[in-house]
Scaffold this active site. Structure first.
Site, short mmCIF file in Angstrom:
data_model
loop_
_atom_site.label_atom_id
_atom_site.label_comp_id
_atom_site.label_asym_id
_atom_site.label_seq_id
_atom_site.Cartn_x
_atom_site.Cartn_y
_atom_site.Cartn_z
N ARG A 293 0.87 -1.18 0.00
CA ARG A 293 0.00 0.00 0.00
C ARG A 293 0.90 1.23 0.00
NH1 ARG A 293 -5.16 -1.70 0.76
NH2 ARG A 293 -5.50 -3.56 2.03
N ARG B 54 -6.38 -4.52 -1.86
CA ARG B 54 -7.77 -4.06 -1.95
C ARG B 54 -7.93 -2.59 -1.57
NH1 ARG B 54 -10.61 -7.72 1.22
NH2 ARG B 54 -11.30 -9.00 -0.53
N HIS C 21 2.64 -9.75 0.21
CA HIS C 21 2.32 -8.90 1.34
C HIS C 21 3.56 -8.62 2.19
CE1 HIS C 21 0.11 -8.07 5.27
NE2 HIS C 21 -0.49 -7.25 4.43
N ARG D 179 -5.83 -8.07 17.67
CA ARG D 179 -6.60 -6.84 17.52
C ARG D 179 -8.01 -7.08 16.98
NH1 ARG D 179 -4.70 -3.60 12.83
NH2 ARG D 179 -6.50 -4.47 11.77
#
Length: 679
Positions: A366, A396, A426, A560
């Site tokens: 990202r 995404r 990733h 989380r």
């Protein structure tokens, strides 16, 4: 016992909704500063939108498949109903905290949020001037009829308006232009501040939009659509071209939610249902205002109503001299957002202009919209260095931004690698090769989060800077493999002895590390595991943790969001404790600590334990060899394990249970900041 373990998994989607409930709890807490509570309402709303775009389509599809008699797919009884009930209950709480708590508190502080009421007389003229000079230019009324081809954009705001005219009744869709103008308009009047919704500025001036008719009804609505992108499993042609075409279709996907203000006439809804393909969508009656994620841009600043400012900490050892030379001498770690991200930017900036740098490799998942890191890579390529960048185009909601940057880099000669269609990359790694005399020296970065200076301001992550030749040589091998653009197979000869790389050795190494703790426990020796991650879903690793618990291994987890492991069940998981921390920063780092008879092994990395991370992504977790950094990471996690202010325990029913406070209050993010400030 086997049956107990087999049935011992939370539903992933319900677990995610319970996490979003934890966000809502922060908005409800009176000890949280007022403007921060409003931000948590924004986060809750944004998360729920994503749920309807990403998770609800899966639930709808599973329910449809489950109802067919000729397949073996089954979902939990009433799963969809349970999810809808949870969401409905949370939205009721949302409305209550906003209207009963926060709006009155704002008013006490002379901040008047106009919510579902007429404009006060003192601001009417100002709002009318704003409407006539700014808002009116963006209004685009569309008159509906049986063969209309108008299609509302995904998650955008509209009014459904019924008109009475001489010629008869009309149904009109009117956009609320929140993509072109701020959602809130602020007016200062004396010592009072008034904040009004753009929606209301449009609503209260409809007579100027439709002067030839009588407005008989005005109902706000939005439609949320499936966000999935359909790509062929086999690579064909340009992946970026495929993605660009699919992105154009995303906002016309399956409608999963029709959220609207109550009161829409039945015959008008039937028309919308047909025109907008709403047959499968959840029809939800909400309030007067939607897209309350826009509260993140609430136009009021007040130090007394906000979190205490924590200035970014700087590593004083890196102020002077060469960062590269400092890395050659010793490993360095940066803990964002407590510590400044400048040293990470500096790593790429120095590499871009260093005459001795020959090659740069980096993975980008990202990318910031105005990425300084990508600009440094572009400069490096222009300066004659060989730059290789793995750009993950399938991140995404960041696809378009990543495509933009990939094109810019390619134009200046950067070698761009795209992952294969069915496999995301990733991993967060970077490598710089520098020729010093006859030697090639390596330096690099390993991170738990993206190389993104924007998210680094509020995501807690850890970035290791190292010159460890063995680890960095394995990064180089990974890039060589990725450049082939093939999926890993069992015959691949790439061996990783230091790094844990998903699709190669990551899952098996973690299983082995847990097995070692199991053996220690069976021998009556101390055994323990501490894991922090965002999501815990994958059954093989969860079952191994259950096995460890049954053997007597003490396991503490900080998870989380999604957690499919059920803690605290006698005979299965009584030695497992799971907590969740929500505070001013988003907990994002992944940390894995194995006691190893007191000689703790510490790994950081990009991988959650989810099916997608383990089976459908390239991930990298990395060991911490530097003893000082290892002790610092252990100290940070110990503080988080002691949190009794911002942490909650997850019980066997996925409920968020406040931690009992029997002594000193520990707010972990505050205490971590204080710890790092001393360094």
């Amino acid at each position: 016992m086997e049956q107990l373990v087999e049935n011992s998994f939370f539903n992933r989607d319900l677990s995610w909704l319970k996490f979003n409930e934890r966000i809502l709890m922060e908005a409800e807490r009176s000890t949280v500063p007022l403007l921060e509570r409003i931000k948590f309402l924004s986060i809750f709303s944004s998360n729920l939108d994503e749920f309807y775009r990403v998770r609800m389509p899966v639930l709808l599809a599973l329910e449809k498949l489950s109802s067919k008699e000729d397949n073996d797919i089954r979902i939990d009884d009433n799963l969809l109903d349970t999810a809808n009930q949870l969401i409905s209950g949370q939205q009721e709480r949302y409305g209550k905290v906003l209207k009963s708590d926060l709006i009155p508190l704002l008013k006490e502080n002379k901040i008047n949020l106009i919510y579902g009421e007429p404009f006060p007389a003192e601001i009417e003229k100002s709002t009318t001037r704003y409407f006539l000079s700014q808002v009116m230019a963006f209004l685009q009324p569309v008159y509906l009829h049986a063969d209309s081809d108008f299609f509302p954009s995904n998650n955008e705001l509209y009014f459904l308006i019924t008109l009475k005219k001489k010629e008869g009744a009309e149904v009109v869709i009117l956009n609320i232009p929140s993509n072109q103008l701020p959602r809130f308009y602020k007016i200062e009047s004396g010592d009072e501040t008034f904040v009004v919704f753009l929606d209301d500025i449009v609503r209260f001036h409809l007579d100027r939009v439709f002067p030839q008719g009588e407005v008989t009804g005005c109902y706000s609505f939005k439609i949320t659509r499936d966000a999935e992108i359909d790509l062929k499993d086999e690579y064909s042609g340009s992946l970026s071209e495929q993605l660009e075409k699919q992105l154009l279709k995303r906002d016309s996907g399956l409608a999963t939610r029709f959220l609207h203000q109550p009161g829409i006439p039945a015959n008008v809804f039937e028309l919308l249902k047909k025109l907008f393909n709403l047959k499968k969508a959840n029809r939800i009656e909400g309030g007067q205002y939607h897209n309350l994620k826009d509260f993140m841009a609430f136009p009021v600043n007040s130090a007394k109503l906000s979190n205490q400012n924590w200035p970014k900490l700087c590593n004083t050892d890196l102020i002077d001299g060469s960062l590269t030379e400092a890395i050659y001498k010793n490993d360095i770690i940066v803990h964002t957002p407590y510590q400044s991200y400048d040293s990470v930017l500096r790593f790429f900036n120095e590499a871009a202009i260093d005459a001795e740098v020959r090659e740069i490799y980096v993975t980008l998942y990202r990318v910031a919209s105005d990425s300084k890191i990508v600009n440094a890579l572009i400069s490096a390529a222009k300066n004659g260095k060989k730059v290789t960048v793995l750009v993950e185009l399938k991140a995404r909601f960041d696809e378009a931004n990543n495509i933009k940057w990939a094109k810019k880099m390619k134009e200046v000669g950067v070698d761009i690698i795209y992952s294969v269609t069915a496999l995301k990359v990733h991993a967060k790694v970077a490598l710089v090769k520098r020729q010093v005399g006859n030697r090639m020296r390596y330096s690099g970065l390993f991170a738990t989060g993206n190389f993104n200076e924007s998210t680094a301001a509020f995501y807690t992550d850890h970035i290791l800077m190292t010159a460890n030749k063995e680890m960095l040589r394995e990064v180089e091998l990974l890039f060589i493999f990725l450049s082939k653009r093939v999926k890993p197979t069992s015959s691949d000869q790439v061996k990783f002895n230091h790094l844990l790389v998903a699709q190669f050795n990551l899952q098996q190494v973690f299983l082995n590390l847990i097995d070692r703790e199991i053996e220690h426990a069976k021998q009556g020796k101390p055994a323990g595991i501490t894991i922090k991650m965002n999501n815990l879903e994958e059954k093989v690793l969860i079952n191994k943790l259950y096995e460890a618990s049954q053997a007597g291994v003490k396991i503490e987890m900080i998870v989380r969001s999604i957690c499919r492991l059920i803690p605290g069940v006698a005979g299965m998981s009584e030695n497992i404790k799971v907590t969740r921390i929500v505070d001013r920063y988003l907990e994002h780092g992944r940390v894995f600590i194995f006691d190893n008879l007191g000689k703790k092994d510490v790994y950081l990395g990009s991988a959650d334990w989810m099916n997608r991370n383990i089976y459908r992504r390239i991930e990298v977790c990395f060991p911490i060899y530097n003893e000082q950094i290892k002790q610092e990471m252990i100290a940070i996690i110990e503080i988080q394990k002691q949190d009794n202010v911002q942490a909650v325990c997850i019980d066997e029913n996925m409920n968020n249970i406040p931690v009992k406070t029997g002594g000193v209050l520990v707010s972990s993010q505050h205490d971590i900041y204080e710890l790092l400030k001393k360094d």
